[in-house]
Design a protein around this motif. Structure first.
Motif, PDB file in Angstrom:
ATOM      1  N   GLN A 161      78.957  47.726  49.469  1.00 11.29           N
ATOM      2  CA  GLN A 161      77.880  48.488  48.850  1.00 11.29           C
ATOM      3  C   GLN A 161      76.890  47.507  48.246  1.00 11.29           C
ATOM      4  O   GLN A 161      76.986  47.140  47.084  1.00 11.29           O
ATOM      5  N   HIS A 179      76.232  54.958  44.941  1.00  5.16           N
ATOM      6  CA  HIS A 179      76.749  56.219  45.457  1.00  5.16           C
ATOM      7  C   HIS A 179      76.790  57.239  44.306  1.00  5.16           C
ATOM      8  O   HIS A 179      76.529  56.882  43.155  1.00  5.16           O
ATOM      9  N   SER A 181      79.484  58.779  43.472  1.00  2.00           N
ATOM     10  CA  SER A 181      80.861  58.824  42.945  1.00  2.00           C
ATOM     11  C   SER A 181      80.967  58.552  41.442  1.00  2.00           C
ATOM     12  O   SER A 181      81.857  59.120  40.787  1.00  2.00           O
ATOM     13  N   GLN A 184      81.527  61.517  39.265  1.00  2.00           N
ATOM     14  CA  GLN A 184      82.917  62.012  39.151  1.00  2.00           C
ATOM     15  C   GLN A 184      83.542  61.536  37.842  1.00  2.00           C
ATOM     16  O   GLN A 184      84.167  62.298  37.114  1.00  2.00           O
ATOM     17  N   ARG A 205      70.682  51.223  47.601  1.00  2.00           N
ATOM     18  CA  ARG A 205      71.392  50.038  48.090  1.00  2.00           C
ATOM     19  C   ARG A 205      70.407  49.012  48.583  1.00  2.00           C
ATOM     20  O   ARG A 205      69.310  49.371  49.008  1.00  2.00           O
ATOM     21  N   GLU A 221      78.217  64.623  46.088  1.00  2.00           N
ATOM     22  CA  GLU A 221      79.605  64.295  45.811  1.00  2.00           C
ATOM     23  C   GLU A 221      80.323  65.593  45.484  1.00  2.00           C
ATOM     24  O   GLU A 221      79.715  66.500  44.893  1.00  2.00           O
ATOM     25  N   PHE A 259      89.083  54.119  50.967  1.00  2.00           N
ATOM     26  CA  PHE A 259      88.188  54.006  49.817  1.00  2.00           C
ATOM     27  C   PHE A 259      89.069  53.668  48.620  1.00  2.00           C
ATOM     28  O   PHE A 259      90.177  54.202  48.509  1.00  2.00           O
ATOM     29  N   THR A 262      90.331  56.819  46.453  1.00  2.00           N
ATOM     30  CA  THR A 262      91.114  57.925  47.006  1.00  2.00           C
ATOM     31  C   THR A 262      92.316  57.368  47.759  1.00  2.00           C
ATOM     32  O   THR A 262      92.270  56.267  48.304  1.00  2.00           O
ATOM     33  N   GLY A 293      82.782  60.353  53.455  1.00  4.64           N
ATOM     34  CA  GLY A 293      84.150  59.984  53.120  1.00  4.64           C
ATOM     35  C   GLY A 293      84.785  61.003  52.195  1.00  4.64           C
ATOM     36  O   GLY A 293      84.101  61.770  51.530  1.00  4.64           O
ATOM     37  N   CYS A 294      86.116  60.985  52.169  1.00  9.26           N
ATOM     38  CA  CYS A 294      86.825  61.927  51.294  1.00  9.26           C
ATOM     39  C   CYS A 294      88.257  61.432  51.087  1.00  9.26           C
ATOM     40  O   CYS A 294      88.681  60.451  51.694  1.00  9.26           O
ATOM     41  N   GLY A 295      88.977  62.121  50.243  1.00  8.55           N
ATOM     42  CA  GLY A 295      90.370  61.751  50.040  1.00  8.55           C
ATOM     43  C   GLY A 295      90.929  62.407  48.795  1.00  8.55           C
ATOM     44  O   GLY A 295      90.238  63.143  48.098  1.00  8.55           O
ATOM     45  N   ALA A 316      88.279  64.478  46.471  1.00 13.16           N
ATOM     46  CA  ALA A 316      86.863  64.153  46.312  1.00 13.16           C
ATOM     47  C   ALA A 316      86.257  63.920  47.684  1.00 13.16           C
ATOM     48  O   ALA A 316      86.970  63.627  48.649  1.00 13.16           O
ATOM     49  N   GLY A 318      82.171  62.746  49.612  1.00 13.46           N
ATOM     50  CA  GLY A 318      80.774  62.393  49.385  1.00 13.46           C
ATOM     51  C   GLY A 318      80.102  62.084  50.705  1.00 13.46           C
ATOM     52  O   GLY A 318      80.738  61.548  51.612  1.00 13.46           O
TER      53      GLY A 318
HETATM   54  N1  DAH Z   1      81.068  57.062  47.712  1.00 17.58           N
HETATM   55  C1  DAH Z   1      81.371  56.797  49.108  1.00 17.58           C
HETATM   56  C2  DAH Z   1      80.222  56.082  49.751  1.00 17.58           C
HETATM   57  O1  DAH Z   1      79.127  56.187  49.348  1.00 17.58           O
HETATM   58  C3  DAH Z   1      81.643  58.073  49.843  1.00 17.58           C
HETATM   59  C4  DAH Z   1      82.907  58.737  49.389  1.00 17.58           C
HETATM   60  C5  DAH Z   1      84.128  58.475  49.971  1.00 17.58           C
HETATM   61  C6  DAH Z   1      82.859  59.635  48.348  1.00 17.58           C
HETATM   62  C7  DAH Z   1      85.279  59.068  49.582  1.00 17.58           C
HETATM   63  C8  DAH Z   1      84.060  60.268  47.930  1.00 17.58           C
HETATM   64  C9  DAH Z   1      85.274  59.948  48.564  1.00 17.58           C
HETATM   65  O2  DAH Z   1      84.078  61.133  46.927  1.00 17.58           O
HETATM   66  O3  DAH Z   1      86.378  60.562  48.144  1.00 17.58           O
HETATM   67  O4  DAH Z   1      80.387  55.413  50.686  1.00 17.58           O
END
Ligand code: DAH
Length: 348
Positions: A161, A179, A181, A184, A205, A221, A259, A262, A293-295, A316, A318
């Motif tokens: 990032q 991001h 995140s 959260q 970024r 998110e 990630f 997660t 992404g998620c997890g 989560a 995003g």
């Molecule tokens: N924040 C991550 C990004 O920008 C994306 C992301 C991945 C958000 C996994 C999430 C997650 O909430 O659980 O690349």
């Protein structure tokens, strides 16, 4: 001059005056005629001055003749003025007429930018599923953007990032969030579970502008924290919002990923809306387009915000909003979204 001569001349002036007054076609022309007939330099005025040279016995008669001529001319001018003013009024009524029966011209109304609309549509879908909406600051602390999300200093995932730092505080302590995140963490710090929250916002970024990357972009998110939240809840939630936005034929696919915040983590994709999964140039023949992404929320993240990971679990996710808009509308270069050309925006 004799009195008789003066009387004759006066009658002649009235006669000529009649023709001139009748010929005046506008109020301006009539004003000019009036000046010629009755003004200081007029023949009638000369005649009046000539009365002095009439022998005394005839002066009264001469004076009467000139006075009568003036009265007649004045009356004719006044009558003509009445006629011409009435004509002018009638003409202006026609000219300035407002037709109250014609329709209005109407205003061309603007509309929301496609990214704003997608942002709001996403919020609506999640609010419909019982979520709330939260926003956080764009200038963030390292703690929220990285550390509390289980990216310790020097963690290799930070390098993915490319971060823009702000000259504030200790070196690399303040940054533009990379991001959404970190919101959260702010949400979990400020309220206790159950939490069902979506967090849209602007992110930054150190990317060089190209067709699919902009240093400023938008993400949304999602976070759910409750007792007994399971991976199946995450998968079902993502599939449900994709169906809500794009209809029942567009599905979700998950691939294992990584990630720091997660565990387990996944990348999720949706059926390509252009070929409905058959493969086309938009999806590079795969039938799927990557969304984000998620997890399941990593226990370390819960610990960082003081939520007991033995009691609560959560998921989560995003993803990029601009990306989604670019894809849906076939916007070939991301700069088209932001360079403010109204001809571009008007297409949506
Ligand atoms: N924040 C991550 C990004 O920008 C994306 C992301 C991945 C958000 C996994 C999430 C997650 O909430 O659980 O690349």
């Amino acid at each position: 001059m004799t009195a008789t001569e003066i009387a004759k001349s006066a009658a002649a002036l009235v006669h000529r005056g009649t023709t001139d007054v009748d010929a005046a076609a506008s109020l301006d022309e009539l004003d000019a005629v009036e000046r010629d007939l009755l003004g200081k330099a007029s023949p009638l005025n000369k005649l009046r001055e000539a009365i002095k040279s009439v022998e005394p016995a005839g002066r009264a008669e001469a004076g009467k003749a000139v006075g009568a001529a003036r009265a007649q001319l004045e009356a004719m001018v006044a009558a003509r003025r009445d006629v011409l003013s009435a004509d002018a009024r009638a003409a202006s009524l026609v000219r300035d007429r407002v037709d109250l029966t014609t329709g209005g011209r109407g205003y061309r109304r603007g509309h929301l930018h496609p990214v704003t609309r997608m942002w709001r549509d996403l919020e609506d879908v999640f609010v419909g599923m019982g979520y709330k909406v939260a926003e956080g600051p764009e200038v963030e602390l390292d703690w929220y953007n990285f550390e509390a999300l289980n990216f310790p200093p020097g963690h290799p995932a930070r390098a993915m990032q490319d971060t823009l730092y702000v000259k504030l505080g200790r070196p690399e302590e303040v940054l533009l969030r990379t991001h959404t995140s970190p919101v959260q963490v702010r949400v979990m710090e400020s309220q206790r579970p159950p939490i069902y929250m979506v967090m849209p916002g602007r992110t930054f970024r150190r990317d060089t502008l190209d067709a699919r990357h902009s240093p400023v972009f938008h993400q949304i998110e999602g976070l759910a924290v409750d007792r007994d939240i399971k991976l199946g809840d995450l998968l079902g939630t993502i599939e449900m919002f994709i169906h809500a936005l794009f209809g029942p034929d567009i599905n979700a696919r998950f691939l294992p990923s990584y990630f720091p915040f997660t565990e387990p983590s996944a990348e999720f994709a949706m059926t390509c809306v252009f070929c409905e999964g058959n493969g086309c140039t938009v999806c590079s023949g795969t039938g799927w387009v990557e969304l984000g992404g998620c997890g399941m929320v990593d226990p370390n993240v819960f610990t960082a915000v003081g939520i007991d990971p033995e009691e609560y679990t959560g998921f989560a996710f995003g993803f990029g909003i601009d990306r989604l808009v670019q894809l849906l509308y076939g916007v070939d270069h991301v700069k088209n979204l932001w360079d403010g050309d109204v001809r571009f925006a008007a297409q949506f």
